[in-house]
Design a protein around this motif. Structure first.
Motif, PDB file in Angstrom:
ATOM      1  N   LEU A 220      45.086  86.388  -2.736  1.00 22.64           N
ATOM      2  CA  LEU A 220      45.267  88.126  -3.293  1.00 22.64           C
ATOM      3  C   LEU A 220      43.940  87.811  -4.378  1.00 22.64           C
ATOM      4  CD1 LEU A 220      48.929  87.942  -3.605  1.00 22.64           C
ATOM      5  CD2 LEU A 220      47.770  88.424  -1.497  1.00 22.64           C
ATOM      6  N   ASP A 221      44.103  87.135  -5.421  1.00 21.75           N
ATOM      7  CA  ASP A 221      42.884  87.940  -5.921  1.00 21.75           C
ATOM      8  C   ASP A 221      41.489  87.858  -6.045  1.00 21.75           C
ATOM      9  OD1 ASP A 221      42.262  85.265  -5.987  1.00 21.75           O
ATOM     10  OD2 ASP A 221      42.243  84.141  -7.647  1.00 21.75           O
ATOM     11  N   ILE A 222      40.918  87.080  -5.084  1.00 13.45           N
ATOM     12  CA  ILE A 222      39.741  87.490  -4.444  1.00 13.45           C
ATOM     13  C   ILE A 222      39.929  88.770  -3.290  1.00 13.45           C
ATOM     14  CG2 ILE A 222      39.550  85.370  -2.586  1.00 13.45           C
ATOM     15  CD1 ILE A 222      36.699  86.981  -4.000  1.00 13.45           C
ATOM     16  N   THR A 223      40.801  88.756  -2.158  1.00  7.57           N
ATOM     17  CA  THR A 223      41.091  90.111  -1.528  1.00  7.57           C
ATOM     18  C   THR A 223      41.210  91.374  -2.708  1.00  7.57           C
ATOM     19  OG1 THR A 223      42.675  89.013  -0.045  1.00  7.57           O
ATOM     20  CG2 THR A 223      42.617  90.684  -0.331  1.00  7.57           C
ATOM     21  N   ALA A 224      41.763  91.462  -3.793  1.00  7.58           N
ATOM     22  CA  ALA A 224      41.759  92.261  -4.272  1.00  7.58           C
ATOM     23  C   ALA A 224      40.867  93.020  -5.240  1.00  7.58           C
ATOM     24  CB  ALA A 224      42.775  92.175  -5.660  1.00  7.58           C
ATOM     25  N   GLN A 225      39.908  92.268  -5.605  1.00  7.53           N
ATOM     26  CA  GLN A 225      38.467  92.153  -6.173  1.00  7.53           C
ATOM     27  C   GLN A 225      37.682  92.831  -5.607  1.00  7.53           C
ATOM     28  OE1 GLN A 225      36.558  88.798  -6.810  1.00  7.53           O
ATOM     29  NE2 GLN A 225      35.480  89.902  -9.141  1.00  7.53           N
TER      30      GLN A 225
ATOM     31  N   SER B 295      40.311  82.643   3.057  1.00 10.85           N
ATOM     32  CA  SER B 295      39.980  82.263   2.415  1.00 10.85           C
ATOM     33  C   SER B 295      40.264  80.747   2.460  1.00 10.85           C
ATOM     34  CB  SER B 295      41.156  82.240   1.146  1.00 10.85           C
ATOM     35  OG  SER B 295      41.442  81.446   0.518  1.00 10.85           O
TER      36      SER B 295
ATOM     37  N   ASN C 291      49.916  94.313  -3.224  1.00 10.62           N
ATOM     38  CA  ASN C 291      49.328  93.723  -4.805  1.00 10.62           C
ATOM     39  C   ASN C 291      47.670  92.822  -4.876  1.00 10.62           C
ATOM     40  OD1 ASN C 291      51.776  93.736  -5.795  1.00 10.62           O
ATOM     41  ND2 ASN C 291      51.939  91.941  -4.531  1.00 10.62           N
ATOM     42  N   ALA C 292      47.441  93.177  -3.295  1.00 10.76           N
ATOM     43  CA  ALA C 292      45.604  92.711  -3.220  1.00 10.76           C
ATOM     44  C   ALA C 292      44.728  93.666  -2.655  1.00 10.76           C
ATOM     45  CB  ALA C 292      45.714  91.715  -2.665  1.00 10.76           C
TER      46      ALA C 292
ATOM     47  N   ASP D 297      35.818  79.533  -9.264  1.00 10.67           N
ATOM     48  CA  ASP D 297      35.156  80.852  -8.585  1.00 10.67           C
ATOM     49  C   ASP D 297      35.010  80.746  -7.110  1.00 10.67           C
ATOM     50  OD1 ASP D 297      34.172  83.693  -8.406  1.00 10.67           O
ATOM     51  OD2 ASP D 297      33.067  83.725 -10.067  1.00 10.67           O
ATOM     52  N   TRP D 298      34.843  81.706  -6.550  1.00  2.00           N
ATOM     53  CA  TRP D 298      35.027  81.645  -4.585  1.00  2.00           C
ATOM     54  C   TRP D 298      34.104  82.048  -4.183  1.00  2.00           C
ATOM     55  CZ3 TRP D 298      39.432  81.697  -1.950  1.00  2.00           C
ATOM     56  CH2 TRP D 298      40.767  82.052  -3.231  1.00  2.00           C
TER      57      TRP D 298
END
Lengths: 197, 251
Positions: free
Chosen positions: B184-189, B172, B216-217, B137-138
């Motif tokens: 991309l994943d945490i930004t999108a979340q 990040s 994409n994010a 996790d972040w």
């Protein structure tokens, strides 16, 4: 030429003063009635909350001074909203130069619309001397959660899920929802046009 | 239509622009006002100035610098670094900053976010989060990435938004300095689940990385430093590239 910038409990007033400076104009930040009434141009800026701002203006009778001004007046952001009739922000009766309602952005689906709107958006349907040499679809910098609805005084339109008034004009009163003082060259042009009225 | 924003970040130490590569090995990249005005002219949408000076003289020097920036730069700018009180914020906004960013101080005293939002409005309160992905996790890191916390970045971002933060600046640490692209994943979340703008930071290495983070994010803005300072990517070329890829940007 004397340019007065109305001083009240709202932010961003310094930025307006600096923007004038970049155009070679010295703006006086003041809440003195005489000084405001005798200025050639009056700028009514502001970032903040409507009801506290109106209360502050009323306590100093600045609301009446502003409503009675005969020289060109430029309202910016909260300044524009306070020149309208009523704001949904804490159900505030405003100065009422423009017969326009100020409403809060509503997201049609949760989280679809980010509020406040922060960033650069384009302005269309330009029809005011304020916008001389400003191209249709020029980008301006906006930061706001409330907007003035479209109406008879609308002279520029922006879309943020709905179309709303990016600028209003009636008689000697000019107003913009965006921040011309922060909108690079296109914004500076609008301030210059206003100063040249 | 509201555009995606390109934000050069200028780290300031003793009045000069520096950039830490992976938060270390600082190199001098020039005069902040000169650089800021140049970026504005080139079409940057906003600027962020992060003060990393740690001396007692700091506050006064910083407010003077902010006033000089405000005089010369005609686009909005955010000031961050070591801000820990309502009074700090008041001084910086009075000096001409459009927004301020808080990081460690807000995490240690979340009530500060409520106080700042109430006093100055959410629109000028940016919450900066340094985060690192580890053990699935972040997590939030403090003090410029030196101190780990057990709190997840998403949870802290959500709490801060509920308390009144008007924007999230998400860096990040895994990506920062790598030039391998944004996280991309945490930004999108964050972008999908929070109703405030998210500024992605850390990892920009080429122009396609910006398209990725916007498309994409769903980032609302992308921030970078060294690639702009060392002219590896020039803003006009980046804007043209984004436009051609169908990203809505300001020219």
């Amino acid at each position: 030429m004397k340019t007065a910038i109305i001083k009240y409990n709202a932010g961003n007033i310094r930025s307006v003063q600096f923007a004038l400076e970049r155009l070679g104009v010295n703006g006086t930040v003041t809440d003195n009635h005489e000084e405001i009434m005798s200025a050639d141009k009056v700028i009514f800026p502001g970032v903040g909350e409507a009801s506290t701002a109106m209360q502050y203006l009323k306590e100093r009778k600045l609301d009446q001074v502003i409503a009675g001004l005969q020289q060109p007046v430029l309202g910016i952001c909260l300044g524009m909203q306070l020149l309208c009739k009523h704001s949904e922000e804490n159900d505030t009766e405003c100065i009422g130069v423009f017969d326009t309602a100020v409403k809060r952005f509503q997201s049609p689906v949760e989280n679809l619309l980010k509020i406040p709107q922060i960033g650069w958006n384009n302005i269309t349907g330009l029809h005011s001397v304020m916008f001389e040499h400003v191209p249709e679809n020029a980008y301006m910098y906006f930061v706001h959660s409330y907007y003035a609805a479209l109406g008879a005084d609308t002279v520029a339109i922006t879309n943020y899920v709905i179309n709303y008034s990016a600028a209003l004009q009636k008689d000697n009163f000019y107003a913009v929802q965006f921040h011309p003082e922060k909108s690079a060259e296109a914004g500076a042009r609008i301030i210059e046009n206003f100063l040249n009225l | 239509m509201l555009t995606k924003r390109i934000i050069p970040c200028l780290d300031i130490k003793d009045g000069r622009t520096v950039k830490g590569i992976n938060f270390e090995n600082i190199r001098d990249a020039g005069d902040p006002i000169e650089l800021g005005a140049l970026y504005a002219e080139q079409g940057a949408d906003e600027l962020v100035f992060l003060d990393i000076t740690a001396t007692n003289e700091r506050r006064k020097t910083l407010s003077e610098l902010v006033t000089r920036i405000a005089r010369h730069v005609n686009i909005p700018f955010t000031v961050g670094g070591g801000i820990s009180s309502v009074e700090d914020v008041n001084v910086l906004l009075q000096s001409g900053a459009d927004k301020i960013s808080v990081n460690t101080s807000a995490f240690k005293d979340p009530g500060l976010v409520d106080k700042l939002a109430r006093e100055f409005g959410s629109q000028c309160i940016v919450l900066a989060i340094d985060t690192r992905f580890e053990e699935g996790d972040w997590y939030v890191y403090l003090n410029g990435g030196r101190v780990k916390t057990p709190v997840k970045a998403f949870d802290w971002a959500k709490e801060a938004v509920d308390r009144g933060a008007g924007e999230i600046l998400l860096t990040s640490m895994n990506n920062d300095g790598t030039k391998q692209g944004f996280a991309l994943d945490i930004t999108a979340q964050l972008s999908q689940h929070l109703n405030v703008p998210v500024i992605a930071s850390g990892g920009a290495g080429n122009m396609a990385h910006f398209v990725d983070v916007f498309e994409n994010a769903q980032a609302d803005a992308a921030l970078a430093a060294s690639i702009f300072h060392y002219k590896e990517i020039e803003i006009p070329a980046l804007k043209t590239f984004l436009y051609e890829k169908g990203v809505n940007v300001r020219f």
